[in-house]
Scaffold this active site. Structure first.
Site, PDB file in Angstrom:
ATOM      1  N   CYS A 257       4.831   6.291   1.080  1.00  0.00           N
ATOM      2  CA  CYS A 257       5.414   7.517   0.553  1.00  0.00           C
ATOM      3  C   CYS A 257       5.072   7.599  -0.929  1.00  0.00           C
ATOM      4  O   CYS A 257       5.658   6.900  -1.750  1.00  0.00           O
ATOM      5  CB  CYS A 257       6.924   7.527   0.764  1.00  0.00           C
ATOM      6  SG  CYS A 257       7.743   8.998   0.129  1.00  0.00           S
TER       7      CYS A 257
ATOM      8  N   GLU B 145       1.970  13.104   2.907  1.00  0.00           N
ATOM      9  CA  GLU B 145       1.065  12.021   3.272  1.00  0.00           C
ATOM     10  C   GLU B 145      -0.348  12.585   3.366  1.00  0.00           C
ATOM     11  O   GLU B 145      -0.538  13.781   3.598  1.00  0.00           O
ATOM     12  CB  GLU B 145       1.496  11.387   4.594  1.00  0.00           C
ATOM     13  CG  GLU B 145       0.810  10.080   4.913  1.00  0.00           C
ATOM     14  CD  GLU B 145       0.923   9.075   3.789  1.00  0.00           C
ATOM     15  OE1 GLU B 145      -0.015   9.034   2.950  1.00  0.00           O
ATOM     16  OE2 GLU B 145       1.927   8.354   3.724  1.00  0.00           O
TER      17      GLU B 145
END
Length: 249
Positions: free
Chosen positions: A2, A112
């Site tokens: 993340c 992402e």
């Protein structure tokens, strides 16, 4: 992994979702980046508000990038925004926080990048299906500056990606379900082994991954337009390299 996330819901919605006694107002944040302040939730020191049935929880801002108390010079220390949940208890960097300072990181979702070739990537906005809030598993540490000041810092725990994310990246943030918030945050009664079962991928179907443009790559882009869906089949020539450097320890 993340490397960017967002928190765009209203403060009162965050307050209700995490059962906080109070939460100061804050603007929507669409592109939260490493080293910036992030909101975390931790267990309080007991008592709570008189007459309230809410659990004793407090919200605070920390620097995204965990710095253990024993570090002498943060400038020479790696930027630790993520911690692998499967090895966190074994690492000297994280094991004290795993035992004493577990936290929740409120988020509307995360970004992402799917690698496509050596220098290209497609960005995705990954959110709970249909929208809403999520609590990532986090860790908090306070670093004491030699001059006497204190810096609260934090990191997000990651795990293996579920089927929603695996085609994009092999890792994803650990999601703590609301019914498990109290158990995760209770560091007095629950040792790390007592909450190890919570460090697992989110259930299949929990997230949806939406292709977005490379606007999210730039920290300066902070508006809602970075979450606008695009056609993921756009030409390779329009895709840009990711400008996010991460290191896990």
């Amino acid at each position: 992994m993340c490397g960017r996330f967002a928190l765009t819901l209203k403060p009162e919605e965050v307050e209700a979702f995490f059962a906080l006694l109070e939460l100061e107002d804050f603007p929507p944040r669409y592109n939260i980046a490493p080293t910036q302040p992030i909101l975390i939730v931790m267990a309080g020191e007991g008592g709570g508000a008189p007459g309230s049935n809410l659990p004793d929880r407090r919200a605070l801002l920390v620097r995204w990038g965990l710095v253990p108390a024993w570090v002498k010079d943060p400038k020479s220390f790696p930027l630790l925004i993520n911690a692998r949940s499967d090895t966190a208890l074994e690492k000297n960097t994280y094991k004290t926080a795993m035992r004493h300072r577990r936290a929740l990181v409120p988020a509307s979702g995360f970004y992402e990048w799917k690698r496509e070739g050596r220098n290209r990537a497609q960005a995705y906005w990954v959110r709970p299906k249909g929208g809403g809030l999520v609590g990532f598993a986090g860790l908090m540490e306070t670093w004491y500056e030699p001059g006497g000041s204190e810096i609260d810092t934090g990191a997000i725990l990651t795990t293996n990606a579920n089927t929603d994310i695996a085609h994009i990246h092999e890792r994803m943030p650990v999601v703590i379900k609301p019914e498990d918030f109290s158990r995760w945050l209770d560091c007095r009664s629950n040792e790390p082994r007592d909450v190890a079962d919570l460090l697992r991928p989110a259930d299949p179907g929990f997230f949806e991954a939406i292709p977005v443009s490379d606007k999210v790559n730039r920290v300066a882009n902070t508006g809602p337009e970075i979450q606008e869906p695009i056609d993921a089949s756009e030409s390779e020539a329009e895709k840009k390299p990711v400008n996010v450097q991460l290191r896990l320890i």
